[in-house]
Write an enzyme that holds these catalytic residues in place. Sequence first.
Site, PDB file in Angstrom:
ATOM      1  CG  LEU A  64      -2.167  -0.543   1.467  1.00 12.64           C
ATOM      2  CD1 LEU A  64      -2.957  -0.467   2.363  1.00 12.64           C
ATOM      3  CD2 LEU A  64      -2.775  -0.775   0.144  1.00 12.64           C
ATOM      4  CG  ASP A  65       1.333   4.085  -3.297  1.00 15.92           C
ATOM      5  OD1 ASP A  65       1.838   3.000  -3.565  1.00 15.92           O
ATOM      6  OD2 ASP A  65       0.440   4.216  -4.899  1.00 15.92           O
ATOM      7  N   PRO A  66       2.498   4.736   0.763  1.00 17.02           N
ATOM      8  CG  PRO A  66       4.498   6.018   1.455  1.00 17.02           C
ATOM      9  CD  PRO A  66       3.833   5.361  -0.357  1.00 17.02           C
TER      10      PRO A  66
END
Length: 326
Positions: A64-66
């Site tokens: 998951l992206d930040p």
Amino acid sequence: MVLLKRLECLAGEYGFFPDERPFPLFLRYSLLILDKPSGPSSHVVTKWIKEALKMDKVGHCGTLDPKVSGVLPIAIGESTKATAIIATADKEYIGTMHLHGDVSNEELEKAVKMFETVIYQRPPVRSAVSRSLRTRRVYKLEILERNGRDVKLRVVVESGTYIRKLFFDIGEFLGVGASMTSLRRVRSGVFTEDMAVSLDKFLSAARKFSESGDWSSLRELLVPLERALVNLKKVVVKDSAVNAIAYGAPVLAPGVCEVSDGIKKGDVIGVFTLKGEIVAVAKAVMDSSEIISSRRGVVAEPIRVIMERDLYPRMWKGQSQIKPEI
């Protein structure tokens, strides 16, 4: 999933039902279904979990992206051997797409419907995978609500689909442009957000375990690895065949007790014990009907052995039995 019985087999004294493993073994074959907060990267939260557990092997199943929050399965111990297959499960998201220009509801609904299909995507520059063009399936794309140029969408997609790019492409199709302003993963495979554990709650339980040895709170937050593999077609093998497979041997027909209906040659399948423990992920060499009728021959070749050696006794010819280790 229908299991076809090939032989009458009874589970012996060896092994454990996944939910009944003693805690040290349970921990090594467990998953944390994390509710990842927005901010830190998947790599960073995995590092925090690894440090909290004081374990060498911890890995996240997918990324998951930040800025994206939500369901992120974290594999612990021997479960890290299954991260690749767990990460291939389909995903569900709730996201907000901001349109850069005005479009009618009719135009928007038409565009959204157009993208509910197999689409082409090229991974972004900041990606860990090759940037070659690839296809991904969008199973469901549903408008939940609209507030002017902000559109809230439910998206169900094949693993590896970039939602930011999907929203961008919808904007290009509409001719006004669009960008993603928020995104939350609400499901990863069989795991939904109501099953997910906050990072703070996990770290508190891990701290209690580290300081006092009391694992009760920690165990309640973890699930057996096998929970992630419930939709994997399977063969169930005799206790006498388990350790040979754990050493990398192929799955042979005489050792198979049950088999899932619908297995085809080349399918990726799970090899399980009579108590439901995962032994290996394998490639089927026979289809279901052949497995049921065959008295000899190779049924499947291991792709990834997951079970540690000698949890079950050695029972193949030329080897004396040894006491299984936990």
